[in-house]
Design an enzyme around this catalytic site. Structure first.
Site, PDB file in Angstrom:
ATOM      1  N   GLY A 165       0.811  -1.216   0.000  1.00  0.00           N
ATOM      2  CA  GLY A 165       0.000   0.000   0.000  1.00  0.00           C
ATOM      3  C   GLY A 165       0.840   1.260   0.000  1.00  0.00           C
TER       4      GLY A 165
ATOM      5  N   LYS B 165      -8.523   9.744  12.760  1.00  0.00           N
ATOM      6  CA  LYS B 165      -9.949   9.404  12.789  1.00  0.00           C
ATOM      7  C   LYS B 165     -10.306   8.497  13.975  1.00  0.00           C
ATOM      8  CE  LYS B 165     -10.527  10.024   7.826  1.00  0.00           C
ATOM      9  NZ  LYS B 165      -9.223  10.693   7.648  1.00  0.00           N
TER      10      LYS B 165
ATOM     11  N   SER C 213      -1.799   9.336  -1.235  1.00  0.00           N
ATOM     12  CA  SER C 213      -1.994   7.931  -0.907  1.00  0.00           C
ATOM     13  C   SER C 213      -3.184   7.374  -1.690  1.00  0.00           C
ATOM     14  CB  SER C 213      -2.224   7.745   0.594  1.00  0.00           C
ATOM     15  OG  SER C 213      -3.395   8.420   1.009  1.00  0.00           O
TER      16      SER C 213
ATOM     17  N   VAL D 275      -7.917  12.177  -1.324  1.00  0.00           N
ATOM     18  CA  VAL D 275      -8.695  13.181  -2.049  1.00  0.00           C
ATOM     19  C   VAL D 275      -7.925  13.750  -3.245  1.00  0.00           C
ATOM     20  CG1 VAL D 275      -7.949  15.156  -0.648  1.00  0.00           C
ATOM     21  CG2 VAL D 275     -10.214  15.155  -1.692  1.00  0.00           C
TER      22      VAL D 275
END
Length: 617
Positions: free
Chosen positions: A300, A418, A459, A463
């Protein structure tokens, strides 16, 4: 005979004529001033061919004909002066020896030679300056006609000066022409740099971009703080011009190349308005040397960058573990190319599968584990909450258990802002991951730790790529709310701080990264549109779609009850662990696991019982 040889012969002929004229003028002057003195003027004038040959020969030896006088430096002028003086000294000696009658009859006069040399020096320097000036004007006119881009330079300092010089003198940059300079110094406004006017300060950028029909703006102030530079970029993006910049002084490599070759287009990272985060990893990364390292989610965005930076610090073995084979394959091949001597393995599997994890841990016995595998997309996890729990919570539980069982020295969990007072299932699942790590750290020899940070630019699924794709498709760009703000950091910045935090760990800490100043998402969208050469709301529309389920207007990095402790790095802070009733927590996890794998209709109520700060919206 080629063109270069013909040019050299013409230059030599001019120099010969000038030297001869200098000797003639000297003799003529002395014939008037010293008419009573017995001087053999004819004998001196016979030396005209001699001085012509000697001067041209000395100039050739000194390399005077290889100098491009339109780009001449002071050293070239000194070399020219020395060559001229040397030539006339040789001429004086040789001429006096060949014209022995002059000396015998005492008609030899040293001042004639001296004055001839002085006149010749004035002549040739004037000639070279004139040639240089004419050549430069010719090039400027030719480039002015050929240049396809009209350029505004921001910064009238050393960098701006060098940049304009390169654009004028180097053929590689002939497609652009500097037409005006911007600088905030009142002393410089109204002055000229290489013939280009300094027309005003930053408040006049938009006005002058229109006035001078500017195509490209280059910010040439490498020493300015990033906050100020970002303000200038923001003004520049409103002109509709291409905006380029020079790297900061720290990133400016002195490789002998023209400064204009270092100019690059600005990107969204430049608009963050803070200094890039730099960590001296070489001084702290000895803890990974000769160690077996496992990176879950290694294919990732964060995991692959972890692998890149770890590979530079001599691990004994690097294991990439990922469920998605394409990403794992890509980073494996990249690292094999960049580090051919590195012992590296890519393994496919899921952290949700305890049997597969046990195979990996029992075979390779990793000493350091970086746990980056997770589902992270907030809207998707809101629609599939059980998958978030299975992968994030119990994937972490499985990995933590294996690290403890097989005696890993360090275990680092990648977490998120978050997780603080979560309003979505993804954030709540990551908070449970933190609780699992902190609980296990109390009863294990493994040093367990957590690193928490905000959004990472570029990433997967972030966005920025979404906005870029929407802009590429002609819009509209979708923003959920005008008020929404987020913290941002680049992937290399985040990973370097993660690696440093691991060096500080003693067990159970939550490391909180200082993300700097938050940015409004709508401003980010506007700037990306401008960077792409469009006008927001005109060329590319921005639509506001409303907050998605579980989405906050702003994110927090630290829960109020955690407290805050500083570290040696001012950008890394330690949150104090929160007390957890372990028996109750593990009992709740058992119940949650059963509900998640039994495909219970809604597990949010169970999540709320475990994460009391979870407030689903």
């Amino acid at each position: 005979m080629n063109k270069g040889t013909i040019k050299t012969l013409i230059k030599a002929m001019i120099d010969a004529i000038l030297a001869s004229a200098a000797l003639f003028l000297s003799v003529f002057t002395f014939s008037i001033e010293n008419h009573a003195v017995n001087i053999d003027y004819y004998g001196y004038l016979c030396g005209v061919p001699m001085i012509a040959v000697i001067l041209v020969g000395i100039y050739y030896i000194f390399g005077i004909y290889r100098v491009m006088w339109q780009y001449a430096r002071v050293t070239d002028g000194v070399k020219l002066s020395l060559a001229t003086i040397f030539a006339f000294l040789i001429f004086m000696v040789v001429h006096a020896m060949t014209m022995i009658e002059i000396v015998k009859h005492e008609r030899f006069s040293f001042p004639v030679y001296f004055f001839a040399g002085l006149i010749a020096l004035i002549f040739v320097i004037s000639e070279k300056l004139l040639i240089g000036w004419l050549s430069k004007k010719h090039v400027q006119r030719a480039r002015g006609k050929a240049a396809s881009r009209r350029v505004m330079i921001i910064g009238a300092g050393t960098a701006g000066n060098m940049l304009i010089h390169d654009m004028i003198s180097n053929d590689a940059f002939s497609d652009q022409k500097a037409v005006c300079v911007i600088d905030d110094s009142e002393e410089k406004i109204g002055k000229m740099i290489h013939g280009i006017n300094v027309v005003g300060g930053r408040d006049s950028i938009i006005e002058n971009a229109e006035k001078y029909n500017i195509d490209r703006i280059i910010v040439a102030i490498p020493s300015i703080p990033s906050v100020e530079r970002a303000k200038i970029y923001e003004i520049c993006t409103k002109t509709g011009c291409e905006v380029h910049t020079l790297p900061s002084l720290d990133n400016m490599i002195d490789d002998g190349k023209p400064i204009a070759s270092k100019v690059r287009r600005i990107n969204v990272e430049d608009l963050l308005g803070r200094e890039p985060i730099r960590v001296d990893l070489d001084s702290i990364m000895r803890y990974v040397e000769n160690k077996v390292i496992l990176v879950t989610g290694g294919g990732g965005s964060i995991g692959s960058e972890l692998c890149r930076q770890l590979a530079k610090h001599n691990p004994k073995k690097l294991i990439i573990f990922d469920i998605y084979e394409n990403n794992a394959y890509d980073i494996l091949n990249e690292l094999k190319t960049d580090h051919p001597d590195l012992d590296i393995t890519a393994l496919i599997g899921s952290v949700r599968d305890p049997i597969r994890l046990e195979e990996v841990f029992s075979e390779f016995r990793p000493e350091i584990v970086y746990h980056a595998a997770a589902h992270k997309h907030v809207p998707l996890m809101e629609d599939s909450p059980r998958e978030a729990i299975k992968n994030n919570v119990f994937g972490t539980y499985n990995t933590v258990s294996m690290a403890d069982k097989y005696g890993a020295k360090k275990f680092l969990l990648i977490s998120t802002d978050k997780a603080v007072n979560p309003t979505n299932i993804m954030g709540a699942s990551k908070r449970m991951c933190e609780m699992i790590v902190q609980t296990k750290s109390r009863h294990s020899k493994t040093e367990f730790m957590i690193v928490r940070f905000g959004n990472v630019l570029g990433s997967n699924g972030s966005v920025i790529p979404l906005f870029e794709k929407q802009i590429e498709n002609g819009g509209p760009v979708t923003v959920t709310d005008k008020r929404i703000i987020r913290y941002f950091m680049t992937i290399p910045e985040a990973v370097s701080l993660v690696l440093q935090a691991a060096a500080y760990a003693r067990g159970g800490e939550i490391f909180v990264l200082d993300m700097g100043k938050p940015m409004k998402i709508v401003e980010l969208a506007e700037n990306l549109i401008r960077l792409s050469g469009y006008r927001p709301y005109e060329d590319i529309k921005i639509e506001f779609t409303g907050l998605r389920p579980g989405e906050k207007l702003y994110e927090e990095l630290l829960m109020s009850e955690e407290g805050l402790k500083s570290t040696a790095n001012r950008l890394i802070h330690i949150g104090k662990p929160i007390d957890i009733d372990e028996d109750k927590f593990y009992s709740q996890l058992d119940e949650l696991k059963k509900a998640a794998f039994d495909e219970n209709s809604d597990i949010r109520a169970l999540v709320k019982e475990i994460v009391t700060t979870y407030n689903p919206k």
